[in-house]
Design a protein around this motif. Structure first.
Motif, short mmCIF file in Angstrom:
data_model
loop_
_atom_site.label_atom_id
_atom_site.label_comp_id
_atom_site.label_asym_id
_atom_site.label_seq_id
_atom_site.Cartn_x
_atom_site.Cartn_y
_atom_site.Cartn_z
N TYR A 27 -28.89 14.48 5.66
CA TYR A 27 -28.06 13.86 4.42
C TYR A 27 -28.39 14.34 2.72
N ASP A 28 -29.61 14.50 2.82
CA ASP A 28 -30.78 14.84 1.70
C ASP A 28 -30.14 16.10 1.13
N MET A 29 -30.23 17.13 2.29
CA MET A 29 -29.67 18.23 2.25
C MET A 29 -27.88 18.51 1.66
N ARG A 30 -27.55 17.53 2.21
CA ARG A 30 -26.28 17.90 2.01
C ARG A 30 -25.93 16.86 0.97
N GLN A 31 -27.10 16.14 0.35
CA GLN A 31 -26.65 15.48 -1.04
C GLN A 31 -27.12 16.46 -2.19
N GLN A 32 -28.62 17.43 -1.98
CA GLN A 32 -28.77 18.31 -2.44
C GLN A 32 -27.23 19.32 -2.77
N LYS A 33 -26.92 19.66 -1.87
CA LYS A 33 -25.81 21.52 -1.85
C LYS A 33 -24.68 20.54 -2.69
N LEU A 34 -24.46 18.64 -2.32
CA LEU A 34 -22.62 18.73 -3.16
C LEU A 34 -23.53 18.25 -4.81
N ASP A 35 -25.05 18.11 -4.82
CA ASP A 35 -25.83 18.16 -6.36
C ASP A 35 -24.89 19.92 -7.37
N GLU A 36 -25.34 20.50 -5.96
CA GLU A 36 -25.77 22.12 -6.90
C GLU A 36 -23.90 21.94 -7.34
N GLN A 37 -23.34 21.86 -6.52
CA GLN A 37 -21.84 22.16 -6.31
C GLN A 37 -21.51 21.47 -7.75
N ASP A 38 -21.58 19.94 -8.30
CA ASP A 38 -21.49 19.68 -9.13
C ASP A 38 -22.04 20.13 -10.37
N ASN A 39 -22.83 20.38 -10.76
CA ASN A 39 -23.63 21.37 -11.37
C ASN A 39 -23.19 22.54 -11.67
N ASP A 40 -22.24 23.59 -10.70
CA ASP A 40 -21.99 24.39 -11.16
C ASP A 40 -20.72 24.01 -11.49
N LEU A 41 -19.61 23.19 -10.61
CA LEU A 41 -18.71 22.56 -11.63
C LEU A 41 -18.35 21.87 -13.20
N ASP A 42 -20.19 22.13 -14.06
CA ASP A 42 -19.80 21.26 -14.84
C ASP A 42 -20.02 22.71 -16.09
N GLN A 43 -20.41 23.29 -15.45
CA GLN A 43 -21.17 25.04 -16.19
C GLN A 43 -19.45 25.73 -16.00
N ILE A 44 -18.37 25.90 -15.01
CA ILE A 44 -17.44 26.81 -15.04
C ILE A 44 -16.80 25.31 -16.26
N LEU A 45 -16.92 24.46 -16.21
CA LEU A 45 -15.79 23.77 -17.24
C LEU A 45 -15.80 23.19 -18.42
#
Length: 127
Positions: A27-45
């Protein structure tokens, strides 16, 4: 390699990344991946917003340049019209000369040229 179909009620099979991990660790690993994806999306935005601002600025600058070109075009047309008008006026009305205007003289010469027989126009070779 095809993955076997998931059966309801049975946990997913482990892969190399999750083998030997507890459910909390997965769960923690998947949550970390989701957080990384959110950060990437914020940069793209942020990048897309900057591009939008640049596009708007380019559009405004293009509009300003088109307005300037329109004014310049109008000025050039007025100047061309003025020069053409004065040239035609000078061609037809030469107040400093007692001779007929240049346009009249050219038309007279052209009419003479057109009325001459063709034998007068071609040079004769001496024999």
């Amino acid at each position: 390699m095809s993955r076997p179909a998931r059966v309801l009620g049975r946990p997913d099979s482990e892969d190399e990344d999750t083998r030997g991990m507890s459910a909390q660790q997965i769960y923690d690993m998947r949550q970390q991946k989701l957080d990384e994806q959110d950060n990437d999306l914020d940069q793209i935005l942020a990048s897309v917003r900057r591009q939008k601002e640049v596009g708007i600025a380019i559009g405004a600058e293009t509009d300003d340049q088109l307005k300037l070109l329109g004014r310049l075009d109008g000025s050039v047309e007025r100047e061309e019209h003025s020069k053409l008008h004065s040239s035609v006026h000078n061609l037809l009305h030469d107040p400093h000369s007692r001779r007929p205007p240049l346009a009249v003289r050219l038309l007279f010469r052209l009419s003479l040229f057109c009325t001459l027989p063709s034998s007068k126009l071609t040079p004769q070779m001496p024999e």
